[in-house]
Design an enzyme around this catalytic site. Structure first.
Site, PDB file in Angstrom:
ATOM      1  N   THR A  87       0.873  -1.180   0.000  1.00  0.00           N
ATOM      2  CA  THR A  87       0.000   0.000   0.000  1.00  0.00           C
ATOM      3  C   THR A  87       0.907   1.227   0.000  1.00  0.00           C
ATOM      4  OG1 THR A  87      -1.638  -1.186   1.307  1.00  0.00           O
ATOM      5  CG2 THR A  87      -1.855   1.207   1.211  1.00  0.00           C
ATOM      6  N   LYS A 162      -7.848   1.465  -3.203  1.00  0.00           N
ATOM      7  CA  LYS A 162      -7.528   1.037  -1.831  1.00  0.00           C
ATOM      8  C   LYS A 162      -7.717   2.188  -0.831  1.00  0.00           C
ATOM      9  CE  LYS A 162      -5.138  -1.028   1.574  1.00  0.00           C
ATOM     10  NZ  LYS A 162      -5.342  -2.288   2.211  1.00  0.00           N
ATOM     11  N   LYS A 237      -1.874   4.979   8.554  1.00  0.00           N
ATOM     12  CA  LYS A 237      -1.060   5.071   7.324  1.00  0.00           C
ATOM     13  C   LYS A 237      -1.975   5.297   6.117  1.00  0.00           C
ATOM     14  CE  LYS A 237       1.564   2.287   4.082  1.00  0.00           C
ATOM     15  NZ  LYS A 237       2.104   1.006   3.666  1.00  0.00           N
TER      16      LYS A 237
HETATM   17  P1  NAD Z   1       6.015  -5.867   7.273  1.00  0.00           P
HETATM   18  O1  NAD Z   1       6.742  -4.710   7.892  1.00  0.00           O
HETATM   19  O2  NAD Z   1       5.695  -7.054   8.107  1.00  0.00           O
HETATM   20  O3  NAD Z   1       6.836  -6.392   5.972  1.00  0.00           O
HETATM   21  C1  NAD Z   1       7.603  -5.580   5.133  1.00  0.00           C
HETATM   22  C2  NAD Z   1       8.872  -6.339   4.826  1.00  0.00           C
HETATM   23  O4  NAD Z   1       9.655  -5.586   3.908  1.00  0.00           O
HETATM   24  C3  NAD Z   1       9.750  -6.570   6.072  1.00  0.00           C
HETATM   25  O5  NAD Z   1      10.027  -7.959   6.205  1.00  0.00           O
HETATM   26  C4  NAD Z   1      11.001  -5.753   5.778  1.00  0.00           C
HETATM   27  O6  NAD Z   1      12.196  -6.338   6.321  1.00  0.00           O
HETATM   28  C5  NAD Z   1      11.005  -5.765   4.259  1.00  0.00           C
HETATM   29  N1  NAD Z   1      11.826  -4.703   3.696  1.00  0.00           N
HETATM   30  C6  NAD Z   1      11.888  -3.397   4.063  1.00  0.00           C
HETATM   31  N2  NAD Z   1      12.761  -2.732   3.284  1.00  0.00           N
HETATM   32  C7  NAD Z   1      13.235  -3.641   2.398  1.00  0.00           C
HETATM   33  C8  NAD Z   1      14.189  -3.572   1.330  1.00  0.00           C
HETATM   34  N3  NAD Z   1      14.784  -2.418   1.021  1.00  0.00           N
HETATM   35  N4  NAD Z   1      14.454  -4.707   0.644  1.00  0.00           N
HETATM   36  C9  NAD Z   1      13.838  -5.872   0.935  1.00  0.00           C
HETATM   37  N5  NAD Z   1      12.937  -6.002   1.957  1.00  0.00           N
HETATM   38  C10 NAD Z   1      12.656  -4.893   2.655  1.00  0.00           C
HETATM   39  O7  NAD Z   1       4.697  -5.238   6.634  1.00  0.00           O
HETATM   40  P2  NAD Z   1       3.381  -6.028   6.173  1.00  0.00           P
HETATM   41  O8  NAD Z   1       2.390  -6.038   7.276  1.00  0.00           O
HETATM   42  O9  NAD Z   1       3.811  -7.307   5.526  1.00  0.00           O
HETATM   43  O10 NAD Z   1       2.814  -5.007   5.075  1.00  0.00           O
HETATM   44  C11 NAD Z   1       3.379  -4.911   3.787  1.00  0.00           C
HETATM   45  C12 NAD Z   1       2.532  -3.965   2.963  1.00  0.00           C
HETATM   46  O11 NAD Z   1       1.185  -4.455   2.908  1.00  0.00           O
HETATM   47  C13 NAD Z   1       2.431  -2.545   3.533  1.00  0.00           C
HETATM   48  O12 NAD Z   1       2.471  -1.629   2.466  1.00  0.00           O
HETATM   49  C14 NAD Z   1       1.085  -2.531   4.249  1.00  0.00           C
HETATM   50  O13 NAD Z   1       0.512  -1.237   4.325  1.00  0.00           O
HETATM   51  C15 NAD Z   1       0.279  -3.447   3.350  1.00  0.00           C
HETATM   52  N6  NAD Z   1      -0.856  -4.117   4.013  1.00  0.00           N
HETATM   53  C16 NAD Z   1      -0.690  -4.707   5.224  1.00  0.00           C
HETATM   54  C17 NAD Z   1      -1.783  -5.334   5.830  1.00  0.00           C
HETATM   55  C18 NAD Z   1      -1.642  -6.011   7.166  1.00  0.00           C
HETATM   56  O14 NAD Z   1      -2.683  -6.365   7.766  1.00  0.00           O
HETATM   57  N7  NAD Z   1      -0.423  -6.238   7.668  1.00  0.00           N
HETATM   58  C19 NAD Z   1      -3.031  -5.347   5.188  1.00  0.00           C
HETATM   59  C20 NAD Z   1      -3.154  -4.766   3.924  1.00  0.00           C
HETATM   60  C21 NAD Z   1      -2.054  -4.147   3.346  1.00  0.00           C
END
Ligand code: NAD
Length: 290
Positions: A87, A162, A237
């Site tokens: 997102t 979204k 966010k």
């Molecule tokens: P998260 O923080 O658990 O996962 C993000 C991952 O990206 C982490 O493992 C981090 O180490 C990795 N990362 C960061 N920088 C990086 C880089 N430069 N290279 C490689 N890896 C890198 O977050 P999440 O909960 O998995 O969410 C991911 C996305 O999905 C976000 O944009 C969030 O808004 C969206 N989202 C999350 C949810 C939810 O319920 N968690 C629901 C809908 C959408």
């Protein structure tokens, strides 16, 4: 397909696992040490993407996405698809699509709804921006990771869908919570309130499916001490992204702005961080009229 998967966090890890389980060859990369069943970990981000037909990114925000895009687009095979499921702001999604095109790639922005539970169960909903042909090539993967994928138009439109959806969700959750808190003070039983509203014109997903009152309606995070679910921090966010987009296109969104301000106060000034976004109800219970 050969799939590269960058960002194996709470959402990315189960999505990648489901793709591997369905028989695809998945090479993953994350800056944090991690392992995912069936996914071969690459030594670098370019190593993860160089042979891929589709590269999926699932990253925290638009700045990180832009920086990853600039390292992977030149390393990917010509004609491959960059499918971003994070997102992020609409501008970043459109900038990344432009960068992909100039490297001879296709790009899709496909943020998801359904949370960690949906990622785990393979029941996410994808809102997708990009070309028809790129959408068609990613469709088999949407079918594994989710239950529905809606093609919303050109690049950026997935993110637009979204943030509009989540602006409605933030506003209706706040309205539902403040109405429950008012009902309490008026001496109206919560079960009666739920029975009336969930079958009347005040009904919404926020009360019918995700009721913020513990012990009422379906099982929700309210029944688990407001453990997320969908964290208030993530709602904040998304509300910030919707206000950023509204300001860029000069759209008047007063309720969205108020919802952003309330979630900011809850997460950053009160005790809302780490709680489900429906924990607005106990917050309102404690408040008097301001
Ligand atoms: P998260 O923080 O658990 O996962 C993000 C991952 O990206 C982490 O493992 C981090 O180490 C990795 N990362 C960061 N920088 C990086 C880089 N430069 N290279 C490689 N890896 C890198 O977050 P999440 O909960 O998995 O969410 C991911 C996305 O999905 C976000 O944009 C969030 O808004 C969206 N989202 C999350 C949810 C939810 O319920 N968690 C629901 C809908 C959408």
């Amino acid at each position: 397909m050969n799939i590269g998967f960058v960002g194996l966090g709470n959402m990315g890890a189960p999505m990648a696992r489901n793709l591997a389980k369905a028989g695809h060859a998945v090479r993953g990369f994350d800056t944090a040490p991690t392992s995912v069943d069936g996914v071969e970990m690459a030594v670098s981000v370019t190593d993860a993407v160089k042979d891929a037909d589709i590269v999926i990114t699932m990253l925290p925000d638009g700045d990180i996405l832009r920086s990853i895009a600039s390292s992977i687009h030149t390393a990917m095979k010509k004609g491959a698809v960059h499918l971003d499921c994070s997102t992020v702001d609409v501008d970043s999604a459109r900038a990344v699509a432009k960068s992909a095109e100039s490297s001879g790639l296709h790009a899709l922005d496909a943020p998801v709804s359904g949370g960690v539970g949906g990622a785990d169960a393979g029941t996410l909903t994808f809102m997708v921006g990009g070309s028809e042909s790129a959408f068609a090539s990613a469709k088999p993967l949407f079918d594994i990771m989710g239950q529905k994928a809606v093609h919303c138009g050109p690049s950026g439109n997935g993110q637009a869908a979204k943030i509009c959806n989540n602006m409605i969700l933030g506003v209706t959750m706040i309205a539902t919570c403040e109405a429950f808190a008012l009902a309490d003070k008026l001496g109206l039983d919560r079960a009666a309130m739920f029975d009336v509203v969930s079958t009347s014109s005040g009904a919404s997903w926020s009360i019918n499916t995700y009721c913020p009152a513990p012990g009422i309606g379906p099982q929700t995070p309210a029944d688990n001490d407001y453990k997320p679910g969908f964290a208030a921090d993530l709602m904040l966010k998304d509300l910030r992204l919707s206000q950023q987009a509204a300001s860029v296109v000069n759209a008047d969104t007063p309720m969205g702005r108020k919802a952003r301000d309330l979630y900011a106060q809850f997460v950053e000034g009160e005790d809302g961080s780490g709680k489900d976004f429906s924990a607005m109800l106990p917050r309102f219970e404690k408040q008097g009229r301001s």
